[in-house]
Design an enzyme around this catalytic site. Structure first.
Site, PDB file in Angstrom:
ATOM      1  N   ARG A 163       1.027  -1.136   0.139  1.00  0.00           N
ATOM      2  CA  ARG A 163      -0.057  -0.124   0.160  1.00  0.00           C
ATOM      3  C   ARG A 163       0.884   1.162   0.138  1.00  0.00           C
ATOM      4  O   ARG A 163       0.511   2.223   0.662  1.00  0.00           O
ATOM      5  CB  ARG A 163      -0.912   0.102   1.279  1.00  0.00           C
ATOM      6  CG  ARG A 163      -2.023  -1.114   1.367  1.00  0.00           C
ATOM      7  CD  ARG A 163      -3.050  -1.112   0.062  1.00  0.00           C
ATOM      8  NE  ARG A 163      -2.629  -2.033  -0.742  1.00  0.00           N
ATOM      9  CZ  ARG A 163      -2.321  -3.373  -0.787  1.00  0.00           C
ATOM     10  NH1 ARG A 163      -3.080  -3.904   0.452  1.00  0.00           N
ATOM     11  NH2 ARG A 163      -1.913  -4.119  -1.687  1.00  0.00           N
ATOM     12  N   SER A 237     -10.345   0.233   4.185  1.00  0.00           N
ATOM     13  CA  SER A 237      -9.337   0.050   5.246  1.00  0.00           C
ATOM     14  C   SER A 237      -8.777   1.398   5.572  1.00  0.00           C
ATOM     15  O   SER A 237      -8.214   2.170   5.001  1.00  0.00           O
ATOM     16  CB  SER A 237      -8.319  -0.907   4.979  1.00  0.00           C
ATOM     17  OG  SER A 237      -8.805  -2.214   4.484  1.00  0.00           O
ATOM     18  N   GLU A 333      -3.792   3.794   6.354  1.00  0.00           N
ATOM     19  CA  GLU A 333      -3.447   3.353   4.931  1.00  0.00           C
ATOM     20  C   GLU A 333      -4.089   4.700   4.185  1.00  0.00           C
ATOM     21  O   GLU A 333      -3.657   4.859   3.072  1.00  0.00           O
ATOM     22  CB  GLU A 333      -4.305   2.383   4.730  1.00  0.00           C
ATOM     23  CG  GLU A 333      -4.408   1.952   3.050  1.00  0.00           C
ATOM     24  CD  GLU A 333      -5.096   0.579   2.848  1.00  0.00           C
ATOM     25  OE1 GLU A 333      -5.129  -0.218   3.466  1.00  0.00           O
ATOM     26  OE2 GLU A 333      -5.874   0.759   1.773  1.00  0.00           O
TER      27      GLU A 333
END
Ligand SMILES: Cc1cc2nc3c(=O)[nH]c(=O)nc-3n(C[C@H](O)[C@H](O)[C@H](O)COP(=O)(O)OP(=O)(O)OC[C@H]3O[C@@H](n4cnc5c(N)ncnc54)[C@H](O)[C@@H]3O)c2cc1C
Length: 337
Positions: A163, A237, A333
């Protein structure tokens, strides 16, 4: 190009946070970039906006928001095994997935139904269900907002990680991606490493899954556990899955039987951030209009009137609880603006 002033960004972010942008414009032709940048004062803050599905706005943006709407899906090259598809940064990601399924080009079917635009996909090297963008990435083109010139990045230059990429770090907000080229397989290439996908294929007694069957299974799994941003504000997320040392992992595993970890190339273990939150008793917890989603603790939701600051405070309290209980630092994230 139309320049709007004092625009609410509520409908431009999937969290549904109501903040204003001082200036707002939509970019649908890459030839207009130089004109746009030179029309701005040098000290104007700029924010590049895709589908707004990986952002938490915490305050009004006192500069220019550039909404990327660059279109186009084009096959630019092919050989016996692969096709090279160049896609405009403003194309909706799932629309691209549908195009590849229709044409039997393998590679991004596991990334079905991820919200947002193609131009944002390299920013955090989107990933899900055993696949990551970097595995099908060929190159991207964009405009360097500091040097005022177009540039092409190959895979190595993007420094993709979990990510993560160069565009989330050194080049954050300094490089505007205009198109992305993917290298997709003409040959069948199912990725079935993610257990629930494999189980569903076995349940349905499918011997050799087609590209559309894999996509459909993944869409169904996603719909069953993730909130639909059209109904409940969220950005997927909120935190990354933490990576911890082998020693720490084995100590935790001693204490918690149900802990699952995936070893990476550096002997660290990636463990589930959702599991950590759940173990702190915070799954489904709600304060005002912010909550940890009851089916997936890692997703924070806005039930209506939450502000970005409310969400941030809630996230900080989760991080504090996880640190107190496990001594593990969780990292966001999503992009906080
Ligand atoms: C329900 C839900 C599920 C999700 N599931 C997943 C998942 O499974 N896997 C996953 O990886 N992500 C997931 N996400 C997160 C999100 O969809 C992805 O990160 C997506 O790539 C963001 O795209 P966007 O266009 O909405 O980007 P935005 O949110 O608009 O922007 C994200 C960042 O990229 C920058 N940016 C956007 N476009 C450009 C551009 N053209 N050039 C330069 N910078 C740009 C922005 O400035 C910002 O910093 C999910 C989100 C939601 C709401």
């Amino acid at each position: 190009m139309q320049m709007l002033e004092n625009i609410s960004l509520k409908k431009y972010n999937t969290f549904g946070i109501n903040v204003n942008a001082k200036y707002f414009t939509e970019l649908s032709d890459e030839r207009k970039i130089t004109e746009l940048i030179s029309s701005q004062k040098d000290n104007t803050d700029r924010f590049i906006l895709g589908g707004g599905s990986n952002i938490l706005f915490t305050q009004d943006f006192n500069g220019l928001v550039i909404k990327i709407s660059l279109p186009g899906i084009e096959m630019i090259d092919e050989n016996e095994n692969f096709v090279f598809i160049k896609v405009g940064a403003g194309v909706n990601w799932h629309k691209l997935v549908e195009y590849t399924i229709k044409n039997n080009y393998w590679g991004i079917e596991n990334l079905s139904l991820i919200p947002g635009t193609v131009g944002a996909a390299p920013i955090q090297n989107i990933g899900a269900y055993g696949q990551e963008l970097k595995n099908v990435f060929y190159e991207l083109k964009g405009f360097d907002l500091q040097k005022n010139e177009f540039r092409i990045f190959n895979k190595t230059e993007c420094s993709f990680g979990y990510r993560d990429s160069i565009f989330k770090n050194e080049l954050k907000n300094k490089f505007l991606i205009t198109s992305v080229t993917l290298k997709l397989s003409k040959k069948e290439n199912p990725i079935l490493t993610y257990q629930p996908v494999k189980e569903e294929i076995d349940n349905q007694k499918i011997k050799t899954p087609s590209i559309s069957q894999i996509s459909e299974i993944i869409c169904n799994i996603r719909k069953s556990k993730l909130p639909d941003p059209k109904k409940t504000g969220n950005a997927g997320s909120f935190f990354k899955n933490p990576e911890i040392s082998e020693e720490k992992y084995l100590n935790l595993k001693n204490e918690f039987d149900d802990l699952k970890g995936f070893k990476d190339d550096f002997n660290n273990y990636k463990i589930s951030a959702g599991w950590l939150i759940e173990k702190c008793g915070l799954k489904g917890k709600r304060i005002g209009d912010v909550a940890s989603f009851e089916k997936q603790a890692l997703v924070l939701v806005n039930y209506g009137k939450a502000t970005g600051k409310d969400v941030l405070e809630f996230a900080e309290s989760i991080k504090g609880s996880v640190m107190d209980k496990f001594g593990i630092k969780m990292k966001e994230e999503i992009n906080i603006v």
